[in-house]
Design a protein around this motif. Structure first.
Motif, short mmCIF file in Angstrom:
data_model
loop_
_atom_site.label_atom_id
_atom_site.label_comp_id
_atom_site.label_asym_id
_atom_site.label_seq_id
_atom_site.Cartn_x
_atom_site.Cartn_y
_atom_site.Cartn_z
N SER A 114 0.67 -1.29 0.18
CA SER A 114 0.04 -0.17 -0.06
C SER A 114 1.00 1.22 -0.05
O SER A 114 0.74 2.19 -0.85
CB SER A 114 -0.92 0.19 1.28
N TYR A 115 1.79 1.23 0.78
CA TYR A 115 2.77 2.28 0.89
C TYR A 115 3.49 2.89 -0.26
O TYR A 115 3.49 3.93 -0.84
CB TYR A 115 3.67 2.20 2.02
N ALA A 116 4.00 1.86 -1.18
CA ALA A 116 4.59 1.75 -2.40
C ALA A 116 3.64 1.84 -3.58
O ALA A 116 4.19 1.90 -4.66
CB ALA A 116 5.75 1.00 -2.43
N GLN A 117 2.40 1.76 -3.19
CA GLN A 117 1.35 1.72 -4.29
C GLN A 117 1.63 0.56 -5.36
O GLN A 117 1.59 0.94 -6.62
CB GLN A 117 1.33 3.10 -5.20
N LEU A 118 1.95 -0.59 -4.90
CA LEU A 118 2.41 -1.56 -5.67
C LEU A 118 1.20 -2.47 -6.13
O LEU A 118 0.30 -2.82 -5.23
CB LEU A 118 3.37 -2.64 -4.92
N GLU A 119 0.87 -2.65 -7.43
CA GLU A 119 -0.27 -3.13 -7.77
C GLU A 119 0.08 -4.56 -8.58
O GLU A 119 -0.44 -5.54 -8.31
CB GLU A 119 -1.22 -2.35 -8.47
N LYS A 120 0.59 -4.20 -9.60
CA LYS A 120 0.81 -5.43 -10.61
C LYS A 120 2.35 -5.23 -11.17
O LYS A 120 3.52 -5.87 -10.94
CB LYS A 120 -0.10 -5.52 -11.67
N ASP A 121 2.55 -4.13 -11.81
CA ASP A 121 3.93 -3.94 -12.68
C ASP A 121 4.80 -3.24 -11.74
O ASP A 121 4.46 -2.15 -11.29
CB ASP A 121 3.76 -3.40 -13.96
N LEU A 122 5.92 -3.82 -11.63
CA LEU A 122 6.97 -3.23 -10.64
C LEU A 122 8.23 -3.01 -11.36
O LEU A 122 8.58 -3.83 -12.31
CB LEU A 122 7.22 -4.26 -9.49
N VAL A 123 9.17 -2.41 -10.88
CA VAL A 123 10.48 -2.08 -11.31
C VAL A 123 11.28 -2.20 -9.97
O VAL A 123 11.19 -1.75 -8.93
CB VAL A 123 10.96 -0.77 -11.93
N LEU A 124 12.41 -3.11 -10.05
CA LEU A 124 13.46 -3.41 -8.98
C LEU A 124 14.76 -2.61 -9.70
O LEU A 124 15.12 -3.18 -10.88
CB LEU A 124 13.69 -4.76 -8.64
N VAL A 125 15.23 -1.89 -8.73
CA VAL A 125 16.28 -1.00 -9.01
C VAL A 125 17.61 -1.36 -7.85
O VAL A 125 17.25 -1.00 -6.99
CB VAL A 125 16.05 0.43 -9.13
#
Length: 143
Positions: free
Chosen positions: A95-106
């Protein structure tokens, strides 16, 4: 050292595959917490312990220090890779990071950041515009 950018998805149960290139450096157990700019910070255990020690040395009598430390540690969770190389991200962190489906790991040197792809795209565009002036500022700092 962590570097690179990897696009992944999170499943309906909140599980995320960690890129193979990050797994060895993170180790079997690592810490995920609320980062800055509405992303998540992922630290290998030794890096987390170093950071924790530094934060303990800050003057807790200062309200901004207490506030930062509370927020930072309240969102922290220990994660462990399953047999498929996935971790389960708690709902509060998603919820905090607004993660729903598509993500990027950096990869960011000593840590990994997990971003919503939408937020990462917006951030990247802004950062790209400021990249040259930031580089100039770093030169003045002797870097």
């Amino acid at each position: 050292m962590f570097m690179g950018e990897y696009i992944h998805t999170i499943d309906g149960k909140g599980r995320l595959i960690i890129p193979v290139k990050f797994r060895d450096a993170l180790g079997e157990q690592f810490i995920v917490t609320k980062g800055l700019d509405h992303c998540l910070f992922v630290y290998p255990r030794p890096e987390w312990e170093t950071l924790e020690k530094k934060l303990r040395e800050l003057p807790f009598t200062q309200p901004e220090v207490r506030s930062f430390v509370r927020f930072f540690f309240s969102g922290a969770t220990e994660c462990e890779l399953d047999k498929q190389g996935r971790i389960l991200l708690p709902a509060n962190l998603r919820s905090y990071a607004q993660l729903e489906k598509d993500l990027v790991l950096v990869g960011v040197s000593s840590r990994v950041e997990i971003w919503s792809q939408t937020l990462w795209t917006e951030y990247s565009q802004q950062a790209e515009n400021a990249y040259a002036s930031a580089a100039e500022s770093l030169v003045h700092l002797g870097i």
